[in-house]
Every structure is written in C-alpha cells, then in structure tokens.
Design an enzyme around this catalytic site. Sequence first.
Site, PDB file in Angstrom:
ATOM      1  N   LYS A 127       0.035   5.420  -6.028  1.00 19.42           N
ATOM      2  CA  LYS A 127      -0.969   5.415  -7.109  1.00 19.42           C
ATOM      3  C   LYS A 127      -1.908   6.616  -6.988  1.00 19.42           C
ATOM      4  CE  LYS A 127      -4.654   3.980  -6.230  1.00 19.42           C
ATOM      5  NZ  LYS A 127      -5.379   2.774  -6.007  1.00 19.42           N
ATOM      6  N   TYR A 179      -8.809  -3.698 -11.115  1.00 16.86           N
ATOM      7  CA  TYR A 179      -8.505  -2.432 -10.423  1.00 16.86           C
ATOM      8  C   TYR A 179      -7.306  -1.725 -11.053  1.00 16.86           C
ATOM      9  CZ  TYR A 179     -11.241  -3.577  -6.186  1.00 16.86           C
ATOM     10  OH  TYR A 179     -12.228  -3.843  -5.286  1.00 16.86           O
ATOM     11  N   GLU A 219     -26.096  14.969  -2.778  1.00 15.18           N
ATOM     12  CA  GLU A 219     -27.520  15.155  -2.461  1.00 15.18           C
ATOM     13  C   GLU A 219     -28.396  14.202  -3.282  1.00 15.18           C
ATOM     14  OE1 GLU A 219     -29.494  18.870  -3.593  1.00 15.18           O
ATOM     15  OE2 GLU A 219     -27.834  19.294  -4.962  1.00 15.18           O
ATOM     16  N   CYS A 235       0.826  -1.215   0.000  1.00 11.02           N
ATOM     17  CA  CYS A 235       0.000   0.000   0.000  1.00 11.02           C
ATOM     18  C   CYS A 235       0.858   1.262   0.000  1.00 11.02           C
ATOM     19  CB  CYS A 235      -0.934  -0.016   1.212  1.00 11.02           C
ATOM     20  SG  CYS A 235      -1.881   1.494   1.345  1.00 11.02           S
ATOM     21  N   GLU A 254      -7.163   1.792 -13.184  1.00 13.87           N
ATOM     22  CA  GLU A 254      -6.570   2.967 -12.520  1.00 13.87           C
ATOM     23  C   GLU A 254      -5.383   3.499 -13.337  1.00 13.87           C
ATOM     24  OE1 GLU A 254      -5.909   1.612  -8.483  1.00 13.87           O
ATOM     25  OE2 GLU A 254      -7.985   2.048  -7.933  1.00 13.87           O
ATOM     26  N   CYS A 263      -1.477   1.667  -3.152  1.00 13.25           N
ATOM     27  CA  CYS A 263      -2.504   2.707  -2.947  1.00 13.25           C
ATOM     28  C   CYS A 263      -1.947   4.128  -2.868  1.00 13.25           C
ATOM     29  CB  CYS A 263      -3.267   2.466  -1.650  1.00 13.25           C
ATOM     30  SG  CYS A 263      -3.442   0.768  -1.148  1.00 13.25           S
ATOM     31  N   HIS A 323     -27.432  21.208  -0.595  1.00 13.93           N
ATOM     32  CA  HIS A 323     -27.490  21.721  -1.958  1.00 13.93           C
ATOM     33  C   HIS A 323     -26.568  22.920  -2.143  1.00 13.93           C
ATOM     34  CE1 HIS A 323     -29.365  22.395  -5.829  1.00 13.93           C
ATOM     35  NE2 HIS A 323     -29.446  23.677  -5.528  1.00 13.93           N
TER      36      HIS A 323
HETATM   37  P1  NDP Z   1      -7.958  -7.790 -10.336  1.00 15.04           P
HETATM   38  O1  NDP Z   1      -8.265  -9.075  -9.692  1.00 15.04           O
HETATM   39  O2  NDP Z   1      -8.724  -6.578  -9.982  1.00 15.04           O
HETATM   40  O3  NDP Z   1      -8.055  -7.954 -11.907  1.00 15.04           O
HETATM   41  C1  NDP Z   1      -7.294  -8.909 -12.583  1.00 15.04           C
HETATM   42  C2  NDP Z   1      -7.638  -8.840 -14.043  1.00 15.04           C
HETATM   43  O4  NDP Z   1      -6.715  -9.629 -14.782  1.00 15.04           O
HETATM   44  C3  NDP Z   1      -9.013  -9.369 -14.359  1.00 15.04           C
HETATM   45  O5  NDP Z   1      -9.538  -8.620 -15.423  1.00 15.04           O
HETATM   46  C4  NDP Z   1      -8.734 -10.806 -14.780  1.00 15.04           C
HETATM   47  O6  NDP Z   1      -9.673 -11.304 -15.669  1.00 15.04           O
HETATM   48  C5  NDP Z   1      -7.416 -10.644 -15.510  1.00 15.04           C
HETATM   49  N1  NDP Z   1      -6.560 -11.828 -15.486  1.00 15.04           N
HETATM   50  C6  NDP Z   1      -6.309 -12.637 -14.437  1.00 15.04           C
HETATM   51  N2  NDP Z   1      -5.440 -13.585 -14.795  1.00 15.04           N
HETATM   52  C7  NDP Z   1      -5.140 -13.394 -16.099  1.00 15.04           C
HETATM   53  C8  NDP Z   1      -4.311 -14.054 -17.046  1.00 15.04           C
HETATM   54  N3  NDP Z   1      -3.617 -15.123 -16.706  1.00 15.04           N
HETATM   55  N4  NDP Z   1      -4.251 -13.568 -18.296  1.00 15.04           N
HETATM   56  C9  NDP Z   1      -4.959 -12.481 -18.648  1.00 15.04           C
HETATM   57  N5  NDP Z   1      -5.761 -11.810 -17.798  1.00 15.04           N
HETATM   58  C10 NDP Z   1      -5.856 -12.261 -16.543  1.00 15.04           C
HETATM   59  O7  NDP Z   1      -6.376  -7.607 -10.093  1.00 15.04           O
HETATM   60  P2  NDP Z   1      -5.408  -6.354 -10.157  1.00 15.04           P
HETATM   61  O8  NDP Z   1      -4.096  -6.904 -10.562  1.00 15.04           O
HETATM   62  O9  NDP Z   1      -5.990  -5.229 -10.930  1.00 15.04           O
HETATM   63  O10 NDP Z   1      -5.331  -5.920  -8.627  1.00 15.04           O
HETATM   64  C11 NDP Z   1      -4.945  -6.869  -7.641  1.00 15.04           C
HETATM   65  C12 NDP Z   1      -5.715  -6.679  -6.369  1.00 15.04           C
HETATM   66  O11 NDP Z   1      -5.219  -5.533  -5.705  1.00 15.04           O
HETATM   67  C13 NDP Z   1      -7.208  -6.420  -6.577  1.00 15.04           C
HETATM   68  O12 NDP Z   1      -7.936  -7.594  -6.567  1.00 15.04           O
HETATM   69  C14 NDP Z   1      -7.558  -5.526  -5.421  1.00 15.04           C
HETATM   70  O13 NDP Z   1      -8.022  -6.316  -4.365  1.00 15.04           O
HETATM   71  C15 NDP Z   1      -6.252  -4.852  -5.049  1.00 15.04           C
HETATM   72  N6  NDP Z   1      -6.271  -3.450  -5.488  1.00 15.04           N
HETATM   73  C16 NDP Z   1      -7.175  -2.601  -4.921  1.00 15.04           C
HETATM   74  C17 NDP Z   1      -7.231  -1.290  -5.312  1.00 15.04           C
HETATM   75  C18 NDP Z   1      -8.256  -0.393  -4.693  1.00 15.04           C
HETATM   76  O14 NDP Z   1      -8.820  -0.750  -3.658  1.00 15.04           O
HETATM   77  N7  NDP Z   1      -8.561   0.742  -5.298  1.00 15.04           N
HETATM   78  C19 NDP Z   1      -6.333  -0.753  -6.316  1.00 15.04           C
HETATM   79  C20 NDP Z   1      -5.441  -1.722  -6.872  1.00 15.04           C
HETATM   80  C21 NDP Z   1      -5.422  -3.017  -6.461  1.00 15.04           C
HETATM   81  P3  NDP Z   1     -11.001 -12.069 -15.162  1.00 15.04           P
HETATM   82  O15 NDP Z   1     -11.948 -11.013 -14.683  1.00 15.04           O
HETATM   83  O16 NDP Z   1     -11.439 -12.762 -16.381  1.00 15.04           O
HETATM   84  O17 NDP Z   1     -10.559 -12.979 -14.062  1.00 15.04           O
END
Ligand code: NDP
Length: 448
Positions: free
Chosen positions: A51, A178, A442, A43, A182, A48, A437
């Site tokens: 970012k 995510y 709101e 983080c 982002e 976080c 307002h």
């Molecule tokens: P996410 O789980 O959000 O997304 C992963 C993405 O990658 C999905 O679209 C998934 O597809 C795809 N994917 C997974 N495996 C493969 C693969 N082998 N080949 C191609 N595509 C793939 O993960 P992130 O990496 O974006 O973030 C990791 C974690 O970090 C998040 O789950 C979140 O909990 C945390 N995070 C939180 C934030 C916040 O609170 N604002 C900000 C950044 C991270 P599919 O949907 O098909 O599985």
Amino acid sequence: MSDYDFDLFVIGAGSGGVRASRVAAAHGAKVAVAEEYRVGGTCVIRGCVPKKLLIYGAHFAEDLKDARRFGWNVPDCGFEWKVLRDNVLAEVDRLEGLYKNTLESHKVEMIPERATITGPHSVKLSGGREVTAKYILISTGAWPVVPDLEGAEHGITSNEAFHLEDAPKRIVIVGGGYIANEFAGIFHQLGSHVTIVNRSSVLLRGYDEQIRDRLLQISTMKGIQFRFNAEMERIEKNADGTLCIHFKSGDPIPCDTVMFATGRKPHVEGLGLESADVELDDKGAIKVDEYSRTSCESIYAVGDVTDRLQLTPVAIREGHAFADTVFGDNPRTVDYACVPSAVFSHPPLAGVGLTEAQAKNKLGTVKVYTSDFRPMKNVLAGRDERALYKMVVDATTNRVVGLHMIGPDAPEILQAAAIAVKAGLTKQQFDDTVALHPSMAEELVLLK
Ligand code: NDP
C-alpha cells in the site's frame, strides 16, 4: 528431552507470528510455524508495505505537476499501472524472502500448510501430520469483512486491489475507515474517478474531528466524491462487465470496480479452537489476558486475531513480549497507551494520545492549540491545501495529552513527536525547544 515435538508451534507467519517465532528460537526454543499462504502476513504481502509503495507511486501525479512551478520542463507524462503493480509485487516477493531467511537462520521449521488445533498441545496439518507442542501461539490475523449484500461477490477487497489488471476508470470504495481513505487517495491520483460510499456520516471514527473534517474538505476539493448515510441494496453486473450499485434511496452509482473496505474480522474459522476450549469475545476475537494467554493455559494469541489494536507494530510487540515471557524468563506486557497511528491518505494524517473530545470527557478542562497553515511547498506549487496541527493539553498539569495532524509528511513528524507525548512532556517543554526553521514540524514548538 521434551515430551513434545516442539516447544512452540506458531499458526500464522505474519508480523506477530514471525517475531514471536524468531525471539522464542533465540531464547533456545524449538519452534515450528505453519503458514497456509505466504510468509509475511497482511502487512508485508497485502497491506502496509505494498500500500505504501502504491502511495509513493501515486504521489508522482501531483509531484510532476508541481515540478513545473519549480522550473522543471515536464512533458505530458503517461502512467502504466502494470509497471507499478509488478514492481510492487516483486518487492513483496523480495521481502517475503527476507522473512523466510530470518526464520531459517533462527532454525524455525517452516511448514507451508494449514494447521488446525486438535487439543491443548496438538495441531493437525493439512498434509495429515499431527504434531505436539508445549505451547501453541495463534497469530492468524484478520480478514476483510464483506457486507451481506446481493451481488457482493462482484466486489473486491484490498487483498485483490494489488493484483488488478488495470487501474479502474471508476471505482466505488465502500467504507470510511483507513483502507477506504488510503485507496481513495491512491486511485484518485492514478486517474480513477473515485466515490466513497459510507453507511454513516463519519469518516475515520476515532481520529480527531477537526483533522477528519480537513481530510474530507481536501479530498472533496481534489475531486473524490462522497456519499454518506448510504444504505446499499444490491450490486448489479451488466453484460459489458461494468457494475451498478443500487441504494435503498438515492440514485444508483455506475462503476467498473467496487472495493469493500468495511473492516477486518479476526481470522478464527476452522482453527479448531473448540477442541482446546479457547474462548472468543462477543466480537469474535480470541480472548487473552495481559500476557496474551487464552482461556487454555498452553495456548496464546497475538495480533489482529485478538483485536486489541489492529496495527502491525502492536502485533510485533505482542509477539515479542509473549516470547520473552514464556521462553526468556522475562514476563512482559505491552503498553497500549499513546500508540501513534496514521492514515496514509492524500494528504496523510496522524495522531497520538487523546482527541479533543476524548480529553474533555476524561480530564474536564483542556487547552487546545492549533496551527492551520499552507505548507511552503504548496504555496509555490499553487496548491491550495492547508495543513492542520492540533495539540491537546491537560489544563491542570499542562501536559500534552494528544497531538493530531494532517499535511505532508504528518506520519513522519508525528512518530518523533509521539515520544514527547508518551513521555508526558508539557506544553512549556515543547515551547522551550528552539524551532528548526524552515520546516513544517517547527509549528509544534510555536503553537500559540
Ligand atoms: P476501519 O475499521 O478503519 O473502517 C471500516 C469502515 O467500514 C468504517 O467506516 C465502518 O463504518 C464501515 N463499515 C463497517 N462495517 C460495515 C458494513 N457492514 N457496511 C458498510 N460499512 C461498514 O476498517 P478498514 O477495513 O479500513 O481497515 C481495517 C483495519 O486495518 C483498521 O481498523 C486498521 O486497524 C488496519 N489498517 C491500518 C492502517 C494504518 O495503520 N495506516 C491501514 C489500513 C488498515 P462505521 O464507522 O460506521 O463503523
């Protein structure tokens, strides 16, 4: 005198580990924490916090344009990535210092080494020292997954994105979650040509469908490109250093940087879990009970390494509850219901509780209220970007079971509104609250 060197030995000084160390020490425990990299974890060091600072930096691109419509005489502005990057990294250094101070002031021994578990009560440090502890806490977080793909070594993950020499001219971000959304917002605002490549046709699985669709619509309108249902074949590096992604079908995409944002997996490699019979689940996360205890009585685990909810505030709560339970004579568990979350995309979106689809599955009949509006500031700025707020209500009890929104400041607004959802308030109680307002928030008390 204890038979052990420490009451608690923590492996990993991220959000969960630091909170557990500090609270356990405040309860009187003798605590050590081993961290092989930097204090603060994902983080603070590479997630976080930096970012969000990049998002603030990137947002000026639109703010400066909009300012002209509000009468400001803004000359053509240039952007210097290195200035933003270095200021963000300096802020990360400052925060790491604060984390270290907190541990020091609680008399937690910090050991800047890798630790490997050698038994239920023992840990070996990379420098050779072996120490014993009554309890061990594993809080090693998660690590980015890079798909098994020819040429994947030419790509980066979000870990490296904070250290780039320049903002890429053309970046392909793999994934639709995510991090992908982002960073797409950040790099697009900073002037990069951004393409999101996703293996399915679904972005941000788990969020409400209408809100996700709105993000896709706005992102596309801004100029971010998407390729869905894309199966990558290989990444090729050209002689001039540029890259080219080849797909099983469809045209290749040339670019300068490929960033993998394809999920994060629990960081358990080389931890020595087998020496204490600490079990993993089928996804490779450490199995824990509601008190974060593993299959080994003296070993606990919190945060992303347990893959319950990969969110910083959740790891912090788990670490705190663990320390109160084990050292504060106050057994506590974490309530995972109605945890709000946000995606700091551009614009950001946020949600708490059940999506419309989840609520229909769980409750049968639900009422859905939406407000689809153009925020006042966007109107004057001539920005054709609409916000969308959505409330999901249990038709039987009238309780609000889900709130979802996309638009400026959505995470800030939702954090406050999440209290009402968590408290189980009804739609009528929202309606009984007088609107503030003019504000965007709101809309939440004016939903018809
Ligand atoms: P996410 O789980 O959000 O997304 C992963 C993405 O990658 C999905 O679209 C998934 O597809 C795809 N994917 C997974 N495996 C493969 C693969 N082998 N080949 C191609 N595509 C793939 O993960 P992130 O990496 O974006 O973030 C990791 C974690 O970090 C998040 O789950 C979140 O909990 C945390 N995070 C939180 C934030 C916040 O609170 N604002 C900000 C950044 C991270 P599919 O949907 O098909 O599985």
